[in-house]
Scaffold this active site. Structure first.
Site, PDB file in Angstrom:
ATOM      1  N   HIS A 191      -0.724   4.541  -5.154  1.00 19.77           N
ATOM      2  CA  HIS A 191      -0.164   4.047  -3.889  1.00 19.77           C
ATOM      3  C   HIS A 191       1.053   3.162  -4.124  1.00 19.77           C
ATOM      4  O   HIS A 191       1.262   2.637  -5.219  1.00 19.77           O
ATOM      5  CB  HIS A 191      -1.217   3.244  -3.120  1.00 19.77           C
ATOM      6  CG  HIS A 191      -2.194   4.102  -2.377  1.00 19.77           C
ATOM      7  ND1 HIS A 191      -3.296   4.654  -2.973  1.00 19.77           N
ATOM      8  CD2 HIS A 191      -2.234   4.488  -1.075  1.00 19.77           C
ATOM      9  CE1 HIS A 191      -3.970   5.365  -2.078  1.00 19.77           C
ATOM     10  NE2 HIS A 191      -3.343   5.273  -0.913  1.00 19.77           N
ATOM     11  N   LYS A 207       0.303  -2.232  -0.975  1.00 18.92           N
ATOM     12  CA  LYS A 207      -1.085  -2.064  -0.526  1.00 18.92           C
ATOM     13  C   LYS A 207      -1.931  -3.234  -1.011  1.00 18.92           C
ATOM     14  O   LYS A 207      -1.850  -3.617  -2.178  1.00 18.92           O
ATOM     15  CB  LYS A 207      -1.635  -0.736  -1.064  1.00 18.92           C
ATOM     16  CG  LYS A 207      -3.026  -0.411  -0.572  1.00 18.92           C
ATOM     17  CD  LYS A 207      -3.388   1.034  -0.884  1.00 18.92           C
ATOM     18  CE  LYS A 207      -4.826   1.346  -0.469  1.00 18.92           C
ATOM     19  NZ  LYS A 207      -5.099   1.067   0.932  1.00 18.92           N
TER      20      LYS A 207
HETATM   21  N1  LIG Z   1      -6.642   6.020   7.421  1.00 21.60           N
HETATM   22  C1  LIG Z   1      -5.412   6.369   7.058  1.00 21.60           C
HETATM   23  O1  LIG Z   1      -5.011   7.545   7.131  1.00 21.60           O
HETATM   24  C2  LIG Z   1      -4.473   5.315   6.590  1.00 21.60           C
HETATM   25  C3  LIG Z   1      -4.926   4.041   6.451  1.00 21.60           C
HETATM   26  N2  LIG Z   1      -4.083   3.053   6.073  1.00 21.60           N
HETATM   27  C4  LIG Z   1      -4.640   1.713   6.080  1.00 21.60           C
HETATM   28  O2  LIG Z   1      -4.186   1.077   7.268  1.00 21.60           O
HETATM   29  C5  LIG Z   1      -4.058  -0.330   7.040  1.00 21.60           C
HETATM   30  C6  LIG Z   1      -2.660  -0.759   7.419  1.00 21.60           C
HETATM   31  O3  LIG Z   1      -1.740  -0.214   6.508  1.00 21.60           O
HETATM   32  P1  LIG Z   1      -0.192  -0.566   6.608  1.00 21.60           P
HETATM   33  O4  LIG Z   1       0.323  -0.256   7.969  1.00 21.60           O
HETATM   34  O5  LIG Z   1       0.443   0.039   5.428  1.00 21.60           O
HETATM   35  O6  LIG Z   1      -0.264  -2.160   6.421  1.00 21.60           O
HETATM   36  P2  LIG Z   1       0.758  -3.265   6.967  1.00 21.60           P
HETATM   37  O7  LIG Z   1       0.450  -4.509   6.213  1.00 21.60           O
HETATM   38  O8  LIG Z   1       2.145  -2.721   6.966  1.00 21.60           O
HETATM   39  O9  LIG Z   1       0.333  -3.453   8.500  1.00 21.60           O
HETATM   40  C7  LIG Z   1      -0.764  -4.202   8.957  1.00 21.60           C
HETATM   41  C8  LIG Z   1      -0.330  -4.936  10.202  1.00 21.60           C
HETATM   42  O10 LIG Z   1      -1.469  -5.516  10.831  1.00 21.60           O
HETATM   43  C9  LIG Z   1      -1.101  -6.839  11.239  1.00 21.60           C
HETATM   44  N3  LIG Z   1      -2.254  -7.662  11.522  1.00 21.60           N
HETATM   45  C10 LIG Z   1      -2.875  -8.579  10.725  1.00 21.60           C
HETATM   46  N4  LIG Z   1      -3.897  -9.155  11.396  1.00 21.60           N
HETATM   47  C11 LIG Z   1      -3.922  -8.589  12.642  1.00 21.60           C
HETATM   48  C12 LIG Z   1      -4.742  -8.781  13.794  1.00 21.60           C
HETATM   49  N5  LIG Z   1      -5.744  -9.655  13.814  1.00 21.60           N
HETATM   50  N6  LIG Z   1      -4.477  -8.032  14.905  1.00 21.60           N
HETATM   51  C13 LIG Z   1      -3.450  -7.153  14.910  1.00 21.60           C
HETATM   52  N7  LIG Z   1      -2.634  -6.945  13.850  1.00 21.60           N
HETATM   53  C14 LIG Z   1      -2.881  -7.648  12.724  1.00 21.60           C
HETATM   54  C15 LIG Z   1      -0.248  -7.326  10.070  1.00 21.60           C
HETATM   55  O11 LIG Z   1       0.482  -8.476  10.414  1.00 21.60           O
HETATM   56  P3  LIG Z   1       0.861  -9.515   9.220  1.00 21.60           P
HETATM   57  O12 LIG Z   1       1.698  -8.751   8.254  1.00 21.60           O
HETATM   58  O13 LIG Z   1       1.603 -10.588   9.951  1.00 21.60           O
HETATM   59  O14 LIG Z   1      -0.459  -9.971   8.649  1.00 21.60           O
HETATM   60  C16 LIG Z   1       0.646  -6.085   9.885  1.00 21.60           C
HETATM   61  O15 LIG Z   1       1.725  -6.074  10.787  1.00 21.60           O
HETATM   62  C17 LIG Z   1      -4.437  -0.552   5.574  1.00 21.60           C
HETATM   63  O16 LIG Z   1      -5.786  -0.931   5.484  1.00 21.60           O
HETATM   64  C18 LIG Z   1      -4.216   0.816   4.953  1.00 21.60           C
HETATM   65  O17 LIG Z   1      -5.033   1.008   3.827  1.00 21.60           O
HETATM   66  C19 LIG Z   1      -2.778   3.293   5.792  1.00 21.60           C
HETATM   67  C20 LIG Z   1      -2.277   4.552   5.874  1.00 21.60           C
HETATM   68  C21 LIG Z   1      -3.074   5.665   6.288  1.00 21.60           C
HETATM   69  O1  LIG Z   2      -2.558   1.640   2.316  1.00 25.78           O
HETATM   70  C1  LIG Z   2      -2.184   2.843   2.403  1.00 25.78           C
HETATM   71  O2  LIG Z   2      -1.003   3.179   2.359  1.00 25.78           O
HETATM   72  C2  LIG Z   2      -3.209   3.874   2.596  1.00 25.78           C
HETATM   73  N1  LIG Z   2      -4.438   3.498   2.800  1.00 25.78           N
HETATM   74  C3  LIG Z   2      -5.539   4.348   3.046  1.00 25.78           C
HETATM   75  C4  LIG Z   2      -6.602   4.184   1.990  1.00 25.78           C
HETATM   76  O3  LIG Z   2      -6.847   3.040   1.562  1.00 25.78           O
HETATM   77  O4  LIG Z   2      -7.200   5.177   1.591  1.00 25.78           O
HETATM   78  C5  LIG Z   2      -5.140   5.783   3.303  1.00 25.78           C
HETATM   79  C6  LIG Z   2      -3.982   6.257   2.504  1.00 25.78           C
HETATM   80  O5  LIG Z   2      -4.383   6.384   1.186  1.00 25.78           O
HETATM   81  C7  LIG Z   2      -2.806   5.295   2.623  1.00 25.78           C
END
Ligand SMILES: NC(=O)C1=CN([C@@H]2O[C@H](COP(=O)(O)OP(=O)(O)OC[C@H]3O[C@@H](n4cnc5c(N)ncnc54)[C@H](OP(=O)(O)O)[C@@H]3O)[C@@H](O)[C@H]2O)C=CC1
Ligand SMILES: O=C(O)C1=N[C@H](C(=O)O)C[C@H](O)C1
Length: 253
Positions: A138, A142
């Site tokens: 990744h 992350k």
């Molecule tokens: N299931 C899937 O297909 C995928 C899952 N993911 C997962 O999704 C999650 C997010 O990934 P990603 O977008 O890259 O991460 P980011 O860190 O870019 O985004 C997370 C966002 O959530 C905000 N946040 C924190 N606390 C809160 C709250 N209480 N309420 C609302 N928003 C909040 C953060 O703000 P701040 O930065 O100010 O804390 C930030 O803007 C991760 O756990 C990742 O592993 C990612 C890609 C695909």
């Molecule tokens: O943090 C990410 O980027 C992603 N998180 C998810 C995970 O923890 O599996 C999904 C994907 O791998 C991207």
């Protein structure tokens, strides 16, 4: 022509990498209406005030469970992509949903079709190989390791091997630096790489005497997750209770 009936949608984690992509995808979908976009400083109660029927959560592992409980209390269906879920946390959601039997919650470790297929293929192959290990790779921003996808993959592999009565994978290691053999999830070794330039990638390595099978998936762009997120957003209201894994929505489980 009659106007399309739109699903009012809220996005939690709106300023994040995934949140921004989901907002763009929802805004581009004629049958979805973005009614709230909330980030870290916002109150999740705004979801209900905005009239959302479905909320999509891509926040951080430390807050996602609390968000889901607040959504269940508000009667809002939840599509959750955030990683970090444990079995006890999932069980707490199941228990809570008993009080809200019409609410649907989907927790999906990965919304990319190829990643879901990777997990299904790996589980199918796992019983036929002596050795199996998972490598996830990744972007370095992350916050959790190993990935939710890798954990889900390892759990599915372990369950398939246990059901088939397969012996543990051979491993003669007696001396190792801490972490050299990765994390162990249900008996399956999982290795995490963090590298600038990567998005989200996974390899499942399977080995037998004289042969190797590698099942690899690459998400090269967050666009890869959007068809799954949209499918789930449209479907979650018709699937009450807790579902773990998009494979159940795709008839792959
Ligand atoms: N299931 C899937 O297909 C995928 C899952 N993911 C997962 O999704 C999650 C997010 O990934 P990603 O977008 O890259 O991460 P980011 O860190 O870019 O985004 C997370 C966002 O959530 C905000 N946040 C924190 N606390 C809160 C709250 N209480 N309420 C609302 N928003 C909040 C953060 O703000 P701040 O930065 O100010 O804390 C930030 O803007 C991760 O756990 C990742 O592993 C990612 C890609 C695909
Ligand atoms: O943090 C990410 O980027 C992603 N998180 C998810 C995970 O923890 O599996 C999904 C994907 O791998 C991207």
């Amino acid at each position: 022509m009659a106007p399309v009936s739109q699903i009012p949608v809220a996005v939690l984690g709106a300023a994040g990498r995934m949140g921004r992509a989901v907002i763009a995808a929802v805004e581009a979908a004629p049958d979805l209406d973005l009614v709230a976009a909330l980030d870290a400083d916002d109150d999740v109660a705004e979801v209900r005030a905005a009239g959302a029927r479905v909320a999509v959560d891509f926040t951080v592992p430390g807050v996602t469970e609390a968000n889901v409980h607040a959504l269940v209390d508000a009667g809002v269906h939840a599509v959750v992509g955030t990683s970090g879920w444990t079995e006890p946390a999932l069980q707490r959601v199941r228990d809570h949903l008993v009080e809200a039997p019409s609410v649907g919650v989907l927790v999906a470790p990965n919304f990319a079709l190829g990643a879901v297929l990777t997990m299904a293929f790996a589980a199918k192959a796992a019983r036929w190989f002596e050795s199996v290990e998972v490598v996830e790779l990744h972007h370095p921003d992350k916050v959790d390791a190993p990935s939710g996808t890798a954990r889900h993959t390892a759990q599915a592999i372990a369950a398939a091997r246990e059901a088939a009565g397969v012996a543990p994978a051979p491993d003669a290691t007696t001396t190792a630096l801490d972490g050299a053999r990765g994390a162990v999830v249900d008996g399956v070794h999982v290795h995490a790489v963090r590298l600038r330039g990567l998005v989200a990638h996974q390899e499942v390595l399977l080995g037998n005497p004289g042969e190797l099978l590698t099942i690899r998936h690459d998400s090269l762009d967050r666009a890869s997750f959007m068809p799954g997120v949209l499918l789930a957003t449209r479907s979650v209201g018709a699937r009450p209770g807790l579902t773990v894994g998009l494979e159940h929505y795709l008839d792959l489980a």
